[in-house]
Design a protein around this motif. Sequence first.
Motif, PDB file in Angstrom:
ATOM      1  N   MET A  28       0.855  -1.177   0.000  1.00  0.00           N
ATOM      2  CA  MET A  28       0.000   0.000   0.000  1.00  0.00           C
ATOM      3  C   MET A  28       0.898   1.236   0.000  1.00  0.00           C
ATOM      4  O   MET A  28       1.766   1.381   0.864  1.00  0.00           O
ATOM      5  N   VAL A  29       0.696   2.075  -0.995  1.00  0.00           N
ATOM      6  CA  VAL A  29       1.395   3.355  -1.072  1.00  0.00           C
ATOM      7  C   VAL A  29       0.501   4.383  -0.385  1.00  0.00           C
ATOM      8  O   VAL A  29      -0.661   4.552  -0.766  1.00  0.00           O
ATOM      9  N   ASN A  30       1.018   5.030   0.621  1.00  0.00           N
ATOM     10  CA  ASN A  30       0.278   6.041   1.382  1.00  0.00           C
ATOM     11  C   ASN A  30       0.893   7.404   1.088  1.00  0.00           C
ATOM     12  O   ASN A  30       2.057   7.651   1.416  1.00  0.00           O
ATOM     13  N   LEU A  31       0.119   8.278   0.456  1.00  0.00           N
ATOM     14  CA  LEU A  31       0.531   9.658   0.216  1.00  0.00           C
ATOM     15  C   LEU A  31      -0.166  10.499   1.276  1.00  0.00           C
ATOM     16  O   LEU A  31      -1.399  10.564   1.313  1.00  0.00           O
ATOM     17  N   LEU A  32       0.606  11.123   2.152  1.00  0.00           N
ATOM     18  CA  LEU A  32       0.081  11.727   3.370  1.00  0.00           C
ATOM     19  C   LEU A  32       0.200  13.242   3.366  1.00  0.00           C
ATOM     20  O   LEU A  32       1.242  13.792   2.999  1.00  0.00           O
ATOM     21  N   LYS A  33      -0.852  13.893   3.820  1.00  0.00           N
ATOM     22  CA  LYS A  33      -0.867  15.342   4.017  1.00  0.00           C
ATOM     23  C   LYS A  33      -1.228  15.599   5.467  1.00  0.00           C
ATOM     24  O   LYS A  33      -2.249  15.104   5.966  1.00  0.00           O
ATOM     25  N   PHE A  34      -0.395  16.358   6.179  1.00  0.00           N
ATOM     26  CA  PHE A  34      -0.597  16.590   7.602  1.00  0.00           C
ATOM     27  C   PHE A  34      -1.287  17.917   7.887  1.00  0.00           C
ATOM     28  O   PHE A  34      -1.140  18.884   7.150  1.00  0.00           O
ATOM     29  N   LYS A  35      -2.015  17.948   9.000  1.00  0.00           N
ATOM     30  CA  LYS A  35      -2.572  19.194   9.522  1.00  0.00           C
ATOM     31  C   LYS A  35      -1.412  20.023  10.068  1.00  0.00           C
ATOM     32  O   LYS A  35      -0.386  19.471  10.493  1.00  0.00           O
ATOM     33  N   ASP A  36      -1.569  21.325  10.071  1.00  0.00           N
ATOM     34  CA  ASP A  36      -0.533  22.165  10.686  1.00  0.00           C
ATOM     35  C   ASP A  36      -0.405  21.831  12.168  1.00  0.00           C
ATOM     36  O   ASP A  36       0.704  21.695  12.686  1.00  0.00           O
ATOM     37  N   ASN A  37      -1.541  21.710  12.848  1.00  0.00           N
ATOM     38  CA  ASN A  37      -1.564  21.399  14.280  1.00  0.00           C
ATOM     39  C   ASN A  37      -2.419  20.161  14.509  1.00  0.00           C
ATOM     40  O   ASN A  37      -3.474  20.014  13.893  1.00  0.00           O
ATOM     41  N   ALA A  38      -1.945  19.291  15.391  1.00  0.00           N
ATOM     42  CA  ALA A  38      -2.707  18.092  15.732  1.00  0.00           C
ATOM     43  C   ALA A  38      -4.048  18.499  16.332  1.00  0.00           C
ATOM     44  O   ALA A  38      -4.148  19.513  17.033  1.00  0.00           O
ATOM     45  N   GLU A  39      -5.061  17.695  16.037  1.00  0.00           N
ATOM     46  CA  GLU A  39      -6.408  17.977  16.553  1.00  0.00           C
ATOM     47  C   GLU A  39      -6.973  16.716  17.211  1.00  0.00           C
ATOM     48  O   GLU A  39      -7.575  15.872  16.560  1.00  0.00           O
ATOM     49  N   TYR A  40      -6.744  16.612  18.520  1.00  0.00           N
ATOM     50  CA  TYR A  40      -7.312  15.515  19.298  1.00  0.00           C
ATOM     51  C   TYR A  40      -8.691  15.953  19.791  1.00  0.00           C
ATOM     52  O   TYR A  40      -8.855  17.112  20.217  1.00  0.00           O
ATOM     53  N   PRO A  41      -9.691  15.060  19.745  1.00  0.00           N
ATOM     54  CA  PRO A  41     -11.051  15.437  20.152  1.00  0.00           C
ATOM     55  C   PRO A  41     -11.147  15.999  21.570  1.00  0.00           C
ATOM     56  O   PRO A  41     -11.961  16.867  21.843  1.00  0.00           O
ATOM     57  N   ASP A  42     -10.274  15.518  22.468  1.00  0.00           N
ATOM     58  CA  ASP A  42     -10.333  15.993  23.855  1.00  0.00           C
ATOM     59  C   ASP A  42      -9.483  17.249  24.084  1.00  0.00           C
ATOM     60  O   ASP A  42      -9.370  17.732  25.202  1.00  0.00           O
ATOM     61  N   GLY A  43      -8.884  17.770  23.015  1.00  0.00           N
ATOM     62  CA  GLY A  43      -8.085  18.983  23.123  1.00  0.00           C
ATOM     63  C   GLY A  43      -6.687  18.766  23.660  1.00  0.00           C
ATOM     64  O   GLY A  43      -5.921  19.718  23.828  1.00  0.00           O
ATOM     65  N   SER A  44      -6.311  17.517  23.922  1.00  0.00           N
ATOM     66  CA  SER A  44      -4.977  17.241  24.465  1.00  0.00           C
ATOM     67  C   SER A  44      -3.906  17.455  23.397  1.00  0.00           C
ATOM     68  O   SER A  44      -4.188  17.489  22.206  1.00  0.00           O
ATOM     69  N   ASP A  45      -2.694  17.589  23.855  1.00  0.00           N
ATOM     70  CA  ASP A  45      -1.515  17.706  22.989  1.00  0.00           C
ATOM     71  C   ASP A  45      -1.675  18.785  21.930  1.00  0.00           C
ATOM     72  O   ASP A  45      -1.270  18.623  20.778  1.00  0.00           O
ATOM     73  N   ALA A  46      -2.216  19.916  22.330  1.00  0.00           N
ATOM     74  CA  ALA A  46      -2.479  21.021  21.407  1.00  0.00           C
ATOM     75  C   ALA A  46      -1.196  21.644  20.855  1.00  0.00           C
ATOM     76  O   ALA A  46      -1.245  22.358  19.858  1.00  0.00           O
ATOM     77  N   THR A  47      -0.063  21.334  21.461  1.00  0.00           N
ATOM     78  CA  THR A  47       1.190  21.907  20.966  1.00  0.00           C
ATOM     79  C   THR A  47       1.847  21.051  19.887  1.00  0.00           C
ATOM     80  O   THR A  47       2.831  21.471  19.286  1.00  0.00           O
ATOM     81  N   LEU A  48       1.300  19.858  19.636  1.00  0.00           N
ATOM     82  CA  LEU A  48       1.873  18.975  18.616  1.00  0.00           C
ATOM     83  C   LEU A  48       1.482  19.423  17.222  1.00  0.00           C
ATOM     84  O   LEU A  48       0.374  19.907  16.996  1.00  0.00           O
ATOM     85  N   THR A  49       2.387  19.211  16.278  1.00  0.00           N
ATOM     86  CA  THR A  49       2.030  19.393  14.875  1.00  0.00           C
ATOM     87  C   THR A  49       1.309  18.130  14.397  1.00  0.00           C
ATOM     88  O   THR A  49       1.367  17.080  15.054  1.00  0.00           O
TER      89      THR A  49
END
Length: 137
Positions: A28-49
Motif C-alpha cells: 500500500m502506497v500512502n501519500l500523506l498530508k498533515f494538519k498544521d496542528n494536531a487535533e485531538y477530540p479531547d483537546g490534548s496535545d495542542a502543541t503537537l504538529t
Amino acid sequence: MNLTNAVFPPPEQAAAFFGGPEDGPFVMVNLLKFKDNAEYPDGSDATLTGREAYARYGAAVQACLAAVGGSSVYAGAVSELMIGEMDEMWDMVALARYPSRAAMLAMVQSPEYQAIEKHRVAGLAGQLNIRTKPLGA
C-alpha cells in the motif's frame, strides 16, 4: 486528473476494497498530508504538529503490522517534485506490505489498532492509499 485526499474511505469504497478478490500480498502506497496542528477530540496535545501526532501512530502501527504478517517498507518526507506539477505536495510517502486484504482488515479492526488510530486522525489532513501488486503477480 482529480485527486481527493481523505482520512477515511466512504463505506462503499471500503466495502469494495475489502470485498475484492484475495490475490495475495500487496504494498500500500500512502501519500500523506498533515494538519498544521494536531487535533485531538479531547483537546490534548495542542502543541503537537500534525506530523508529530502522525509520528506517534507511525511508531505504534509497526506492532500492528507485524501481528498480521505485514511490515513497513519505507517512509520518507516529500522533498521536491521532479516531473509534473500539482497545487500542493504531499508531506510524506509511506509504503506498507500486507500479506492479504484479510490481514489488513484484521489489523484495522484489532483493538490494538483502534487504540492508536486517534494519532493518525489527529495528524492527518488527508491521504491517498494506492494498492500495488508486483508486475507479473
